[in-house]
Enzyme design. Structure first.
Site, PDB file in Angstrom:
ATOM      1  N   GLU A 139      68.380 106.673 -54.346  1.00 50.74           N
ATOM      2  CA  GLU A 139      69.063 107.548 -54.997  1.00 50.74           C
ATOM      3  C   GLU A 139      69.422 108.805 -53.793  1.00 50.74           C
ATOM      4  O   GLU A 139      68.573 109.342 -53.249  1.00 50.74           O
ATOM      5  CB  GLU A 139      67.898 108.383 -55.754  1.00 50.74           C
ATOM      6  CG  GLU A 139      68.606 109.508 -56.798  1.00 50.74           C
ATOM      7  CD  GLU A 139      69.682 109.224 -57.834  1.00 50.74           C
ATOM      8  OE1 GLU A 139      70.698 109.797 -57.854  1.00 50.74           O
ATOM      9  OE2 GLU A 139      69.298 107.950 -58.357  1.00 50.74           O
ATOM     10  N   GLY A 140      70.807 109.353 -53.876  1.00 47.34           N
ATOM     11  CA  GLY A 140      71.101 110.222 -52.991  1.00 47.34           C
ATOM     12  C   GLY A 140      71.839 111.186 -53.701  1.00 47.34           C
ATOM     13  O   GLY A 140      71.652 111.330 -54.992  1.00 47.34           O
ATOM     14  N   ALA A 200      75.353 109.705 -54.718  1.00 47.54           N
ATOM     15  CA  ALA A 200      75.376 108.323 -54.968  1.00 47.54           C
ATOM     16  C   ALA A 200      74.225 107.696 -55.050  1.00 47.54           C
ATOM     17  O   ALA A 200      73.137 108.255 -54.421  1.00 47.54           O
ATOM     18  CB  ALA A 200      76.549 107.629 -54.150  1.00 47.54           C
ATOM     19  N   ASP A 203      78.457 115.832 -41.901  1.00 48.35           N
ATOM     20  CA  ASP A 203      76.856 115.792 -42.293  1.00 48.35           C
ATOM     21  C   ASP A 203      76.080 114.663 -41.204  1.00 48.35           C
ATOM     22  O   ASP A 203      75.176 113.947 -41.819  1.00 48.35           O
ATOM     23  CB  ASP A 203      77.183 115.100 -43.830  1.00 48.35           C
ATOM     24  CG  ASP A 203      75.875 115.304 -44.416  1.00 48.35           C
ATOM     25  OD1 ASP A 203      75.021 116.325 -44.025  1.00 48.35           O
ATOM     26  OD2 ASP A 203      75.522 114.676 -45.378  1.00 48.35           O
TER      27      ASP A 203
END
Length: 481
Positions: free
Chosen positions: A93-94, A97, A206
């Site tokens: 889980e991000g 997405a 990022d």
């Protein structure tokens, strides 16, 4: 036709955008391949959605948004199924997405499928999906994750990439206890990937340890271009920044917070500097909690990193200077691009002077001496040998000169002595000659006085013998004169 059709090829065949042998081959494959046929039927269920998907994949945002009935995405089922792939039940889980681990059934390649949370056809999810897809499509580098294909499931955009079996960068370093040289080599590869992206107009924005994964062979791969922006050219965009500032505050450059609409590749340089700081020291350059008196976690991005020499005193002046230059809060004082940062890292490995140390002549001479230690030592040794030989030769010449002087003096003295001896002998000879001459004259006189007297015959014989003797001597007979 080799292998399954891509999503784009299926769309094109479904919409009859291809013709002739290509379309015929595609249709024959779809009829014979259960996986592609299943996807084809999915398109037939809702042609309007399929049309919207096609527009999204091709990057036509306005056309996608104009398609009715797709303003919101359906909730993903717990057991997700994507045609053509065999998914494992778990996922990562991000923030943007969910990442599923799967097997591509046609090639049996192990892949990662990144499924975005938001609908690809509205709000910010599609904007980031489209930007990441466009960014990665520009990049071909061994240390940048490649894209295999893209598509849509239940109104959610997804794309497929190889599964990287390994660890995040900092965890890999801790696990295998890498040397400083090995850490440098890893960072050089990461900087090379970012430099490749910059030269193709893509900024990552990022960069952090979890977005750099090291595979089982020890090679780093830069992941997650979800915040990437096109830095220059016709594709330059500010798309998605109106959705708010995005990123990880502890790794963000200050301009990402203060001037989010005026960010350039130097922001990635700043993040590379923070990454290098953590690679060397094993600690984050910034504290992960917000500063005192601050109401926002974003203010972490405005703080300067703690000087690395306070954390790692043995880091060395050159590496400390590189990190200080890369992580300057003033972007005008940083490396102006990833290539300059990469060049200094390579200079450290090669043992030559780094740009971050400035133009100090003493530093450059010292660096040159260290790099060519064997050559410098050899030259100094040869010079010392030559100098010693010159000194020895000089001493020898002095000894020879002194010996020659003494010899000359001795020779001169000997010649003078011999001359004196010869002169003395000559003088003595002359004296003897004079004496003999006087004696002869006396004898002659006596003979004249005797005349014919008694004993004159004996005297005559005596004079005859004396005359013979005197003629053999150096004395000249007076009668002959």
């Amino acid at each position: 036709m080799d292998g399954c059709l891509t999503e784009v090829q299926l769309y094109q065949a479904f919409r009859k955008e291809t013709s002739g042998p290509e379309l015929e081959a595609a249709l024959l494959h779809i009829l014979s391949c259960p996986l592609c046929h299943e996807q084809w039927k999915h398109f037939e269920v809702d042609e309007q959605v399929a049309d919207g998907i096609r527009s999204a994949v091709l990057g036509d945002i306005l056309a996608a948004d104009a398609i009715p009935g797709v303003s919101t995405a359906m909730e993903l089922p717990e057991q997700l199924s994507i045609p053509g792939f065999r998914l494992r039940g778990d996922y990562i889980e991000g923030g943007q997405a969910q990442v599923y681990r799967a097997i591509h059934e046609a090639s049996q390649e192990e892949v990662a499928i990144k499924v975005f949370h938001n609908s690809p056809l509205n709000e910010g999810g599609y904007a980031r999906f489209s930007r990441e897809l466009q960014s990665l499509a520009r990049l071909r580098h061994p240390h940048v994750i490649p894209i295999r294909s893209a598509g849509e499931i239940f109104g959610h955009a997804y794309y497929v990439m190889p599964w990287i079996e390994g660890l995040p960068l900092t965890e890999h370093i801790k696990r295998f206890d890498l040397t400083r040289k090995e850490k440098l080599e890893l960072m050089i590869k990461v900087c090379s990937a970012v430099d490749h992206a910059h030269k193709r107009g893509v900024m990552h924005l990022d960069l952090k340890p979890s977005n750099v994964r090291v595979d089982r062979s020890g090679e780093p791969v830069v992941l997650d271009f979800g915040l990437a922006r096109l830095a220059s050219g016709e594709g330059q965009d500010n798309l998605g920044w109106e959705l708010g500032i995005a990123g990880t505050p502890v790794y963000m450059a200050p301009e990402q917070v203060k001037e989010p609409d005026d960010v350039d590749t130097r922001a990635d340089v700043f993040m590379l500097g923070l990454l290098f700081y953590e690679v060397l020291s094993g600690r984050r350059a910034r504290r992960s909690f917000k500063p005192k008196g601050s109401d926002s976690e974003l203010d972490i991005a405005l703080t300067a990193p703690q000087p690395i020499r306070e954390v790692l005193p043995k880091v060395g002046r050159e590496l400390a200077a590189i990190i200080d230059t890369a992580t300057s809060l003033n972007r005008e004082s940083r490396y102006q691009n990833a290539e300059a940062f990469l060049d200094d890292l390579r200079r450290v490995c090669a043992g030559v002077a780094v740009q971050a140390m400035g133009d100090s002549p003493f530093y450059k001479i010292t660096k040159f001496s260290r790099r060519y230690l064997a050559v410098v030592t050899g030259v100094i040794s040869v010079l010392l040998i030559l100098f010693t030989a010159m000194m020895v030769n000089r001493e020898c010449q002095q000894v020879i000169d002194e010996s020659f002087t003494r010899s000359a003096k001795w020779e001169s003295g000997a010649l003078n002595l011999k001359e004196r001896q010869l002169n003395d002998a000559r003088n003595e000879s002359e004296i003897a000659h004079e004496k003999l001459k006087d004696a002869y004259e006396k004898l002659i006189k006596c003979y004249d006085e005797l005349g014919q007297s008694e004993g004159a015959s004996e005297t005559r014989e005596l004079l005859k013998d004396f005359k013979q003797f005197s003629s053999s001597s150096p004395v000249v007979d007076s009668a002959d004169r």
